[in-house]
Write an enzyme that holds these catalytic residues in place. Structure first.
Site, short mmCIF file in Angstrom:
data_model
loop_
_atom_site.label_atom_id
_atom_site.label_comp_id
_atom_site.label_asym_id
_atom_site.label_seq_id
_atom_site.Cartn_x
_atom_site.Cartn_y
_atom_site.Cartn_z
CG ASN A 179 -15.31 -23.89 -9.59
OD1 ASN A 179 -16.56 -24.23 -9.94
ND2 ASN A 179 -14.59 -22.94 -9.99
CB SER A 184 -13.84 -41.75 -0.07
OG SER A 184 -14.78 -41.35 -1.17
CD GLU A 235 -18.13 -40.88 -0.02
OE1 GLU A 235 -18.34 -41.72 -1.06
OE2 GLU A 235 -17.04 -40.79 0.25
#
Lengths: 155, 155, 155
Positions: free
Chosen positions: B38, B44, B100
């Protein structure tokens, strides 16, 4: 381990009008019984031996992980549906899989798609399905509406 | 403190076809070795002194935080890539930064952009970079495909 | 119970240019004082008796739950705003409600909308409002910009 592994889960759904799309979403959460809960979205596993329970009322503001599908629309008369499917494996040492899907369309259509999605996910794992559980919420928008289906993990 | 601070991390990537975009994403997670986990998305940061480890297999259904880039496409033949970059600081008391990025395009292009993003983030903080780690996943779509790169935190 | 219930919260905001939209978002988080924190997005409740505090500096990389509105734009000259509103109930045994809103437009416009959203949410619950707190960030984009307003939970 940072987080614990959940041991219980339940399925809920709801739909609502709202002053804005977020208010409609809030109303759908309230109707689903989780409107005063802090939901954290996660991808989408039911741990092995996790037990399905009847929906419970959480203490207000508690943080709980959930997998959900939701959709809002501001097109009067539009039918929107959101569904989740939980596929549980025959082998109890393996985990279950949650799939979420929402789109314009009726309950019937969305349920069929989300069930197929969960079945495909189990097939990809090479696992046999013991049980396939779904909940779908269909809603006809008046002005601004939201529809929601969720799997809540707990434990 | 509600959550603990992670002490370990690792990088993974994967790509897959799927029955739907979400099934393709599920397949990409499976190929990356985190398909039965999960995942909770976070922004980040790699905490100070957090150690990079080889990818590990989690107990199924455990909740883990991750920073990831992912992209799905239903355009046959399209090349899609997803990448993450981890910039670590010279000063070990400072944290690392994860960036990202995903887009149409090749591994080479996405890797260059995500590396620059992480370098810019460190520059904004006024910190020197000791190490810059990346993982990028490139995928050519057959019918419906997904590509994924992730930093998993743990500890 | 998987997660604890937060006992403190604070409001922050920020805005920034950036090399990419994600870098601008990172800059906005930094300006808000939470750029070196791992933010986990949640829906949007302030637990009963949760105390508002002045913004604090977290240990780098710690995982904290937050409700936030953010918007990026790459249209030079465009004005973008993000706001959050916290509606607290008269009855201290009930929870507060957070609403988030972001759009093109000025601080004044976004603040009015997000306040109304929080007021509507309390009305839907049938609860009287004791206090309505907001923070809004307005930003004029130079090249690529981001604006952010957040409620951070802690405790």
């Amino acid at each position: 381990m940072i987080f614990k592994t959940p041991t219980q889960y339940f399925l809920v759904s709801g739909a609502s009008e709202g002053y804005t799309p977020l208010n409609a979403f809030d109303g759908a959460l309230l109707q689903a019984g989780i409107g005063n809960t802090n939901i954290v979205k996660m991808s989408s596993i039911v741990p092995p031996q996790c037990q399905r329970i009847s929906p419970i009322t959480f203490p207000p503001g508690v943080l709980v992980p959930a997998a959900y599908a939701a959709l809002t629309s501001d097109v009067p008369g539009e039918i929107i549906s959101a569904g989740v499917a939980v596929a549980l494996p025959e082998d109890e040492n393996q985990n279950g899989l949650i799939m979420e899907y929402s789109a314009k369309g009726t309950r019937h259509k969305i349920e069929e798609i989300v069930r197929n999605m969960a079945a495909e996910g189990m097939k990809l794992r090479g696992w046999k399905i013991k049980d396939l559980q779904t909940v779908v919420s269909e809603y006809r928008v008046k002005r601004i509406g939201a529809t929601l289906a969720a799997v809540i993990l707990w434990g």
